[in-house]
Design an enzyme around this catalytic site. Structure first.
Site, PDB file in Angstrom:
ATOM      1  CG  HIS A   1      58.788   8.803  48.119  1.00 17.86           C
ATOM      2  ND1 HIS A   1      57.542   8.196  48.735  1.00 17.86           N
ATOM      3  CD2 HIS A   1      58.012   9.784  47.510  1.00 17.86           C
ATOM      4  CE1 HIS A   1      56.772   8.851  48.598  1.00 17.86           C
ATOM      5  NE2 HIS A   1      57.099   9.854  47.993  1.00 17.86           N
TER       6      HIS A   1
ATOM      7  CD  GLU B   1      53.146  10.898  47.956  1.00 14.91           C
ATOM      8  OE1 GLU B   1      53.888  11.828  48.172  1.00 14.91           O
ATOM      9  OE2 GLU B   1      53.740  10.129  47.258  1.00 14.91           O
TER      10      GLU B   1
ATOM     11  CG  HIS C   1      58.415  14.413  48.888  1.00 14.10           C
ATOM     12  ND1 HIS C   1      57.380  14.100  49.877  1.00 14.10           N
ATOM     13  CD2 HIS C   1      57.852  13.535  47.793  1.00 14.10           C
ATOM     14  CE1 HIS C   1      56.543  13.299  49.390  1.00 14.10           C
ATOM     15  NE2 HIS C   1      56.866  13.004  48.365  1.00 14.10           N
ATOM     16  CD  GLU C   2      59.517  12.967  44.540  1.00 12.29           C
ATOM     17  OE1 GLU C   2      59.732  11.642  44.664  1.00 12.29           O
ATOM     18  OE2 GLU C   2      58.497  13.762  44.594  1.00 12.29           O
TER      19      GLU C   2
END
Length: 341
Positions: free
Chosen positions: A134, A199, A130-131
């Protein structure tokens, strides 16, 4: 559509900023406001990552200090076609993580010891994916810009109180007072809307990077519960960084409403489970020696509970630590041992 929505929100925040500058000092005020914002953005572009990491007392680690975590990030960065980011560990009992950096070539991912001690290896992989999403989407730069503009709007709104008689302000002093309260609120709403949009996009791409949406879904459930119980003192002292974390680190922020920096966790989990039901993922697989490989699958429907980690998230030679799998079933993350302090 997420990028279109983000662009529209950024345009709305910029328009609000320029409008305040115009009401304060006409075209001259608008130009001054633009120059101030430009200076703040330039400073933030080059220094925001170091500032955020220092605020949360993050410590950089390498493959020798954290072989499993570092190897996991390296494998997923390669899957995402990203340069290897710097890896940081934050000695904090609250399970959480964030990414920072102005571009993929200068990116960093950070995880708390609470996250490493309370999640399984597969769940940590979902969080790190997930990071990295980003980073790949350049969300870290977007959020830095929005945070900077939001701060500038608040500053200009306070200035407006002292220029209430300006002829460009049709409501005079009353209009300036209203601007002082409403403009920062409007900027915060736009900033939060951008954060929530990014997100959802990072959840989807992160699931594709790690290859199993259920890993991230399970991680979000645990992190949300842990964040609600464990206070993150550094985040409480620096609330402007809350939007960077995978789950809101601030206490008393469990409600999902207009003022939330993050989308509702249950909605995120439901979206990830729907992705898992669609299948077609290339799932990462633990090789048993602390590293991940890749397994081609026609769907992403593993067992409900991911496997427990095979070792501690620390130095391979530190045999005094308890195994991470013995901790993952506990409600409260234990105070970290080993190289993290």
């Amino acid at each position: 559509m997420n990028y279109v929505r983000t662009g529209m929100l950024l345009a709305a925040m910029t328009a609000l900023f320029m409008g305040i500058g115009f009401m304060i000092g006409g075209q001259t005020g608008m130009l001054i406001a633009l120059l101030i914002a430009g200076g703040m953005n330039i400073f933030s572009y080059w220094n925001s990552d170091r500032m955020v990491l220092a605020m949360h007392h993050a410590q950089e680690v390498d493959e020798r200090q954290a072989p499993e975590l570092y190897g996991m990030v390296r494998t997923m960065a390669a899957r995402a076609e990203l340069p290897m980011p710097k890896v940081y560990v934050i000695n904090n009992p609250q399970p959480n993580a964030f990414a920072t950096g102005r571009n993929p070539e200068n990116a960093a991912v950070a995880a708390t010891t609470g996250l490493l001690n309370s999640l399984t290896k597969e769940e940590v992989a979902g969080v790190m994916a997930h990071e990295l999403a980003h980073v790949k989407n350049r969300d870290t730069l977007i959020m830095t810009i929005t945070a900077t503009i939001a701060g500038a709007i608040s500053m200009l709104a306070n200035f407006a109180f002292f220029f209430g008689g300006n002829r460009n302000n049709p409501l005079g002093l009353i209009g300036s007072i209203l601007m002082m309260f409403l403009a920062p609120m409007a900027a915060a709403l736009v900033q939060m809307a951008i954060s929530r949009t990014r997100e959802y996009a990072a959840d989807r791409m992160g699931a594709q990077i790690c290859g199993n949406p259920l890993w991230l879904a399970s991680a979000l459930h645990k992190i949300a519960g842990g964040a609600a119980r464990v206070v993150n003192e550094d985040a409480e002292h620096n609330p402007a960084t809350a939007h960077m974390f995978i789950i809101n680190p601030l206490s008393g922020q469990n409600m999902d409403n207009l003022f939330s920096t993050h989308p509702n966790t249950d909605n995120r989990i439901a979206a990830l489970r729907e992705m898992a039901s669609e299948g077609g993922f290339s799932e990462m697989r633990s090789s048993g020696d602390g590293h991940f490989g890749v397994r081609e699958t026609s769907n992403a429907q593993p067992q409900r509970d991911a496997r427990r980690p095979s070792g501690p998230w620390g130095s391979a030679g530190n045999t005094g630590q308890r195994r991470g799998g013995e901790q993952s079933g506990r409600d409260e993350p234990r105070k970290p041992k080993g190289p993290w302090g």
